[in-house]
Structures are given as C-alpha cells and as structure tokens.
Design a protein around this motif. Sequence first.
Motif, short mmCIF file in Angstrom:
data_model
loop_
_atom_site.label_atom_id
_atom_site.label_comp_id
_atom_site.label_asym_id
_atom_site.label_seq_id
_atom_site.Cartn_x
_atom_site.Cartn_y
_atom_site.Cartn_z
N GLY A 72 0.80 -1.23 0.00
CA GLY A 72 0.00 0.00 0.00
C GLY A 72 0.82 1.27 0.00
N LEU A 73 2.14 1.15 0.21
CA LEU A 73 2.98 2.34 0.15
C LEU A 73 2.97 2.88 -1.27
N LYS A 74 2.77 4.18 -1.42
CA LYS A 74 2.68 4.80 -2.73
C LYS A 74 4.00 5.46 -3.11
N ASP A 75 4.43 5.21 -4.33
CA ASP A 75 5.69 5.79 -4.78
C ASP A 75 5.62 7.31 -4.83
N ASN A 76 4.42 7.87 -5.09
CA ASN A 76 4.30 9.32 -5.19
C ASN A 76 4.60 10.00 -3.86
N LYS A 77 4.36 9.29 -2.74
CA LYS A 77 4.69 9.83 -1.43
C LYS A 77 6.16 9.55 -1.08
N LEU A 78 6.61 8.35 -1.43
CA LEU A 78 7.97 7.98 -1.07
C LEU A 78 9.01 8.80 -1.83
N LYS A 79 8.63 9.35 -2.99
CA LYS A 79 9.61 10.13 -3.75
C LYS A 79 10.09 11.34 -2.96
N GLY A 80 9.32 11.77 -1.97
CA GLY A 80 9.74 12.91 -1.14
C GLY A 80 11.03 12.67 -0.40
N ALA A 81 11.44 11.40 -0.29
CA ALA A 81 12.72 11.10 0.38
C ALA A 81 13.89 11.71 -0.37
N ALA A 103 11.10 11.16 -8.78
CA ALA A 103 11.86 12.30 -8.25
C ALA A 103 12.78 12.87 -9.32
N ILE A 104 13.48 12.00 -10.03
CA ILE A 104 14.39 12.43 -11.08
C ILE A 104 13.63 13.14 -12.20
N ASN A 125 16.87 10.01 7.14
CA ASN A 125 18.11 10.37 7.85
C ASN A 125 18.40 11.86 7.78
N GLY A 126 17.45 12.62 7.22
CA GLY A 126 17.61 14.07 7.15
C GLY A 126 18.41 14.55 5.96
N ASN A 127 18.72 13.67 5.01
CA ASN A 127 19.49 14.08 3.83
C ASN A 127 18.58 14.78 2.82
N GLN A 128 19.06 15.87 2.28
CA GLN A 128 18.31 16.64 1.28
C GLN A 128 19.04 16.55 -0.05
N PHE A 129 18.79 15.46 -0.78
CA PHE A 129 19.56 15.16 -1.97
C PHE A 129 19.27 16.11 -3.12
#
Length: 566
Positions: free
Chosen positions: A443-452, A520-521, A458-462
Amino acid sequence: MSMYLTFTLGKDRRELVDDITDFKLETQDMQKVQGRQGDSLANQVFVTIKNQDGTPYNLTGCNMIFEGKLPDNVHKIYDAKHGVILNAQNGQFRFDLPKPAFAVAGSYVQAFFRIMRNGDSVALLEFDLTVLADLVITDEIPRNYLTPFEDELTKLQDLIENGGKNFEAAMAQWKADFTKLVVEMTSTTDGINLTISEIKAQLGTLEGKIKADGLLTLADFNVLKTEIENRMDALEHQDIFSYRNKLKYKTISATIYSDSESVSGDQLNHIKATGADLALITMVTVDDANDSSPTDISVTTFNDVIKRANDIGLNVAMLKPHIGIAGQHDSFSRKDYLPDDVDGFFENWKTLMLHYADLASNNDIPVLCIGCEMFNQTDVKYLTKWQDIYNAIKAKYPGLLITYAMSQYEFFEFDNQGQIGSVVDYIGMNIYPSYTASEYKSGLKDNKLKGAWWNDWNGNQFIEQLDEYYDEYQKPIFVTETGLMPYKDGLAHLISSYIDTDTKPNFEAQAVGYKSALEAIAKDSHIIGVSIWHASKPFSFIDEDNISSVTSSELVLTNYFKGGKI
C-alpha cells in the motif's frame, strides 16, 4: 516593448531569490526582463546565445519553450509556440511573451527559456522576469497558460463550429489526441486516470447532446472548456501536472569482478529488455587499503563483454572503474582507501584512466567515470591531480565526456571533496535515500515515497544538494548510482548487514523504490542521466531463481526506460 538578453552557456547563472515580495538584484550581470501587468501588446524578447569561447551557439534544429511560475506561486506558463529563430547560425531568436504571463504583479518564482533539439533539452536560459503593477486597470485573471492544451482547446472549438458530416470521426480523434497529451505531460497515477475518465465523460455528454438536436451553443462549449481547465488546475494542485524531465542517459550497472567473474548473458539480456543502456563497471583491484598500484582486468575479458553486448544490440553508455580488493566484489569501503604512495597512486591512476579513455573511444562509449567514492583522494588538496587526469584525457579524446561518482560523504562536503565538480563534464552523484523508517508494507505509494529525495528519513536533502551543484558549476547532473535491495527492509536500509538477505526477495518493495526514484528524477531538469544499481545480487532486479521471469521491479524499469516516461 522590446527587450534584449545575451546568454553565455557555461557562465551565466541565476541567483536564488529568497523573498519574492521584496525582490532585489543580486549581481550586476543578472539578466532581467520587465513587463506591465495586463499587457496585451507583444512583449518581445530578443535573445543571443554564445558558447563559452565567445562563438555563436548554433540553433539549427532547435525550438524554444518559455517556462515560468507566476509571482503568485500557483500558476504556470508553458509556451511552446511563440519562439521564432531569427538567425540560427548566430544563435539569435525572438520570443513573444503571451498576455497571461503578465497577469500578476511581482517577481516570477522562476522564468527560463528551454532550448530543445530532437526532443532533448540542450540548454536552460534563466532570467529574472518582473511584472510591474498596473494600479488603474487589472482585468487579467491569473490562469495556467499551457500552449499544448491551448492548442487542443482551439482544435475543439474549430471542430464544434465546423465539424459537419465528419464530426463523429473528428471528435473521436480529438479525444484520443487530448488523452495522449494529458498522459505525456503528467505522471501515470490513479489521479491522472480519474481525470482523463472525467474528461471523457464530459465529452460523451456533449457528443450525445449534439447527436440529439444537431446543435451546440457557445454556452455548451464554454462549459466544456471550463471543465477541462478546472481539471488542469486540479492536476497542478496535486503536484502531478508539471514538467517531466527526459533523460539522455538511462543505464543499468553490471560489473566485471575479475577475469573469471564477468557479466552474464542473462544480465545483458534483462538490461536490454528494459530499454536501458549498460553502465559497465570494472573492479580494479588492490591488495589492501594501502596498496598504491591498482591492477586492472584483462582487455580480453573487457572485449568479450563489449562484443556480447553489441551482439544483442545493447549499447554501452558509460565505463566506470571501481577500486576494490580482489575476491571481495564491491564490498570494499573506498572511503577508507589510503595509498602509501599518493603521488605514485595518481600517476598509476592517470595511466589507467587514459587506458579506459582509449577503450571508450574505440568502442563508441560516450561517458567515462574517472573514479568512484574515493573520499580521501578527492580531498581538495588533490584537486590539481584530478585536473591533470582530466586535461590528459581531453587532450587525446576531446569528445569523451568525463564524470566522477561522488558518494554522499563527498557531495555533502561541498567546499572540499565536492570541488571535483570543477574538473568534470557531468557532476556524478551516487544517491541512496532511506525511503521509509522501517520495512516495506503493501500500500505504500511511490508518489509519497519520492519525497525522500528532498528529505529522507536520515535528514538528507539530496535534490537540494544536487541543485546547489548545478547552480555553482552549471553542469548537468548524472545520478551515477541509485537503487535498493529487493527485500522488505530494502527501502529503509542500504547496507546489507542491516537486511535479512536470506529471505525470499520482495521485488514489490524494490519496484516502489524504483518508481519513487524515477519520479523524483523526472521532476528535476538538471539531471541528465541515471544508472540503476545493479544487475547482480544483492541489488539485482532479476529473479535468479527463475531467470526467464520478469519481476515487478523490471516492469517498472521497462515502463520508464523503454516506455519513455523519463
């Protein structure tokens, strides 16, 4: 109103604006355009583009797009039809900014011309666009102005007014064209599919009315037009309607570990099936963490992989040698590599990179990565060593494109190790976000996970760091590695010691991670290429227990690479 801009590719850059309500120029060299709120006359911008050596940039075969976000930070302009090349050989064009671009007073959040050639973005020309307030008449209502959609609405109006006997066939073609346009300009998500369905329903209702009484009023048309525009606005507010970055390099990594452990035919076939090119990794071995004399694989083994790739039509896009210890595959921590003889190491490495440049040139491989995650060797005190390697390669192979694959230990050291960005053509970054805090759950959605990619667990802002490199060096970004292990906790951890790799692979978890990364890319126009890590365990997207099967994660890669979504 006529305005003139001159851009020198590789030098000009737009400073960041923190407060758009109190905008001030940051440098004397800032390119600036002004207009008056509500302007309806043509605001013509005349642009000249030069190469860094002062010669004109050749615009033959190019088209120009103006993209901007209005000062209200809500509405967007995407104008692909009002650019006119005046002199292609001299790099000169004119752009007639549309009236909706001047609906809101203030400084644009972002404004730039995108130069396209053969479907690829070849240059971004950023400038500051300020709209002066009209305190007397302000009759322009802010809206999205997107010429691909504007063109479709115009076609629809012509169809309704002049459809005649061929109306049904023409309406069916228009619906197909409009649906294709929505898909091309947006992500494929449930929200998009619902929007398209609702648009189709509206068109069906209108079509039925026309068939029933043979008439269509302007009011009917305006209802349809408003409905379509509302759907466009809804997409934007869901952060779904936006520019999608299309990559020049779409690759998957596979490694020659030794002369006896080469890339398998199954790996090559699966990479080819996704529509990707091959990023060929070679393990250049040392005896220990202090050995100054790396040993390369044999040319025979290298040529064998190249031949087998060519035989199945698989292109090789990048060569990428890694330092490792023999027999340890890629588990050696290059961050701990400290050769006893630093000068001797760099001389050996230059010789080795010239050898790889020769291999790349002889095999039509466009990109050479001259190092990977060598934290101690990219200390700024060794920058001249890397400059020497770069210069030696360019002197012999000027057309070969050079990158270096920084680990996050390096690229977060912007003023130290990160300065290697000054001696490459593409800035390479190995990016591995922690997408979740714990194991994968359905149920995890890629559209939400892309925010990583903007702020991981871990607080990284790539993405912020990536954009900072682009702003500083004005060079495209190559994501030289990204990926995750196909296990339920692969979304949370990178290092295999934290992951139970004895369990059955969970390719669904890997698939949602791939989609998150590629989405994200697709949001960042500074990224020119990506290399998925990897075709071998423990990162492999291939089910090695059922080698002929296609995993869910391979389907994602195929959808994005061969399907053209990125």
